[in-house]
Scaffold this active site. Structure first.
Site, mmCIF file in Angstrom:
data_model
loop_
_atom_site.group_PDB
_atom_site.id
_atom_site.type_symbol
_atom_site.label_atom_id
_atom_site.label_comp_id
_atom_site.label_asym_id
_atom_site.label_seq_id
_atom_site.Cartn_x
_atom_site.Cartn_y
_atom_site.Cartn_z
ATOM 1 N N HIS A 187 0.854 -1.271 -0.113
ATOM 2 C CA HIS A 187 0.099 -0.004 0.065
ATOM 3 C C HIS A 187 0.880 1.128 0.250
ATOM 4 O O HIS A 187 0.486 2.363 0.494
ATOM 5 C CB HIS A 187 -0.984 0.060 1.214
ATOM 6 C CG HIS A 187 -1.604 -1.233 1.458
ATOM 7 N ND1 HIS A 187 -2.958 -1.652 0.803
ATOM 8 C CD2 HIS A 187 -1.574 -2.626 2.038
ATOM 9 C CE1 HIS A 187 -3.428 -2.734 1.303
ATOM 10 N NE2 HIS A 187 -2.269 -3.172 1.986
ATOM 11 N N SER A 227 16.473 21.207 -16.320
ATOM 12 C CA SER A 227 15.291 22.263 -16.593
ATOM 13 C C SER A 227 15.719 23.344 -17.258
ATOM 14 O O SER A 227 16.900 23.828 -16.995
ATOM 15 C CB SER A 227 14.752 22.469 -15.267
ATOM 16 O OG SER A 227 13.808 23.843 -15.393
ATOM 17 N N LYS A 280 17.684 21.493 -10.844
ATOM 18 C CA LYS A 280 16.954 20.356 -11.287
ATOM 19 C C LYS A 280 17.880 19.091 -12.195
ATOM 20 O O LYS A 280 18.638 19.701 -12.930
ATOM 21 C CB LYS A 280 15.789 20.509 -12.312
ATOM 22 C CG LYS A 280 14.618 21.329 -11.589
ATOM 23 C CD LYS A 280 13.820 20.615 -10.669
ATOM 24 C CE LYS A 280 12.714 19.794 -11.795
ATOM 25 N NZ LYS A 280 11.772 19.074 -11.127
ATOM 26 N N GLU A 300 11.129 8.162 -16.760
ATOM 27 C CA GLU A 300 9.812 8.792 -17.076
ATOM 28 C C GLU A 300 9.228 8.475 -18.597
ATOM 29 O O GLU A 300 8.029 8.097 -18.850
ATOM 30 C CB GLU A 300 9.703 10.271 -17.060
ATOM 31 C CG GLU A 300 10.023 10.893 -15.640
ATOM 32 C CD GLU A 300 10.285 12.292 -15.520
ATOM 33 O OE1 GLU A 300 9.325 13.085 -15.993
ATOM 34 O OE2 GLU A 300 11.289 12.682 -15.254
#
Ligand code: ARG
Length: 464
Positions: free
Chosen positions: A163, A284, A290, A297
């Site tokens: 969970h 970024s 970043k 992804e």
């Protein structure tokens, strides 16, 4: 219009009173994407032509001219000098046209006892067979990479989750081996699928076979097929093999995608479990600090398109009456893109893993939070003779007490533990540490470092 005096003339033009409309030509042509079948088309044509000679359907001189012509066409394709023409619709017609240009009359004999329907089914199977072999090699390489990492981290402890909440400590190596198992099943599925891909459709002709004395087994042997498609109508209309491949690919991508999701979470500073190599991250345009896990992804994102291709193929087939329908031309782009996306993802994933740095301290610190050894305490009490349900209840109360004190279960004093579970002795603390916890789960398939090392060795053997 006189025959062959115009490039617009189709190989089937005899029956028509006017040339096909430009619009229709553009709409129906597949050459833009099926040209990547070209070398398989030539391989199939060579085997077919050799069989035609063996069956006494063409002469030795015809075969020689066909072989010479196809060899030249192959060289032209490799050199990029063969001009693919939209007017010639697809890869099969383009090659046949060029062959007739080069070889004359013998070129016109090649299509004897053959249709583009069994031809294209053969080409796609040859293409997919080669693709599967490549995919299997990529899966194996990734499995090996995983084993190296799992071995290195057989003793590294992390929180296992259910969970998405801290559950029990596990070793990172054990966690990685879960993905090894998924990939092992993927490899089995691809190998299974290959068996059904590897059957020869040629000889089915348009759908009903041919009256000419062909030898399908000879062609099958020459092309390395394990046998022939047993029914000519099925041979030209079946695309199960492509769907099966896409299903196996969608599942393999789904496995990678789940792994990517974890990598992305682990990269988040709140986790801080791993660091990806800079060369596998991007920055970024506005936020100077970043470092983003874009590769992970994108693999996760590309899974969506592969799943989509599977649905596209299923939908393509669901309404088709027997036998061949032009709908089938629509099988290629989803299939090709599935192969390309899967191969690219497997390859880049392996590279990404090779640059993973693991922060053992962060993992261990996270595993110490959330009372993750509560189950170990309950099992300790079971070993002291307490019924599991009672042990569970006693430990639950101890956890509640720890929460009220703002500390971890493993940090409670012996006297505190004994208030809830009187049989508790000093030896309990060995069970409550991370190392004690993972070491104690040592049965087959469990997380103990020794088990992980044994599992890695067994897995290495299985890869051969
Ligand atoms: N380009 C076609 C395909 O991919 C080849 C077969 C065409 N057959 C036909 N009867 N028009 O399916």
């Amino acid at each position: 219009m006189a025959a062959n005096d115009n490039n617009r003339e189709h190989l089937w033009s005899g029956r028509f009173g006017e040339p096909v409309a430009d619009l229709v030509q553009r709409f129906t042509a597949s050459i833009a994407f099926d040209q990547r079948l070209a070398e398989f088309d030539i391989e199939g044509s060579l085997a077919h032509a050799r069989m035609l000679l063996a069956a006494g359907i063409i002469e030795r001189a015809d075969l020689a001219a066909i072989e010479k012509g196809l060899a030249q066409i192959r060289a032209e394709i490799r050199a990029g000098t063969l001009p693919w023409a939209l007017e010639h619709e697809d890869v099969h017609f383009n090659i046949e046209r060029r062959l007739t240009e080069l070889a004359g009359e013998p070129g016109k004999r090649l299509h004897t006892a053959r249709s583009r329907n069994d031809q294209v089914a053969t080409d796609v199977r040859l293409y997919l067979r080669a693709a599967i072999d490549h995919v299997l090699a990529l899966v194996k390489a990734l499995q090996k990479q995983l084993l190296d990492l799992a071995e290195e981290h057989a003793e590294t402890v992390m929180p296992g989750y259910t969970h998405m909440q801290p559950a029990q400590p596990v070793t990172f190596g054990h966690h990685l081996l879960a993905y090894f198992e998924m990939l092992a099943r993927d490899a089995q599925r691809f190998a299974e699928c290959r068996r059904r891909v590897n059957k020869l459709p040629l000889g089915a002709a348009a759908l009903a076979g041919t009256s000419l004395p062909i030898d399908r087994l000879l062609v099958a042997k020459e092309l390395g097929f394990d046998g022939v498609c047993e029914n000519s109508i099925d041979a030209v209309s079946d695309r199960d093999f492509a769907i099966e491949f896409c299903a196996a690919a969608a599942l393999a991508m789904t496995h990678l995608s789940r792994f990517c999701e974890e990598i992305i979470l682990w990269m988040n500073p709140r986790f801080g479990f791993i660091e990806l190599a800079d060369r596998f991250c991007t920055g970024s345009s506005i936020m100077p600090q970043k470092k983003n896990p874009d590769v992970a992804e994108l693999v996760r994102g590309k899974t969506g398109r592969v799943n989509g291709h599977l649905v596209a193929l299923l939908t393509l087939m669901k309404g088709q009456p027997l036998a061949y329908n032009r709908d089938n031309q629509e099988d290629k782009e989803p299939l090709f893109d599935t192969v390309d996306t899967l191969m690219a993802s497997l390859g880049v994933f392996r590279e990404m893993l090779s640059g993973v740095k693991v922060n053992r301290e962060c993992m261990a610190a996270a595993a110490r939070q959330g009372h993750t050894t509560a189950t170990d305490l309950a099992e300790y009490l079971v070993r002291k003779g307490v019924a599991f349900r009672e042990a569970h209840e006693a430990v639950a109360q101890a956890v509640r007490f720890a929460e009220s004190r703002g500390c971890e279960l493993a940090e409670l004093k012996l006297a505190d533990l004994q208030r809830f579970c009187p049989v508790t002795g000093k030896d309990v603390f060995a069970a409550l540490t991370l190392d004690g916890s993972v070491k104690s789960r040592a049965h087959i398939g469990a997380t103990a470092p020794a088990r992980v090392k044994a599992a890695v060795a067994k897995a290495r053997k299985s890869l051969g």
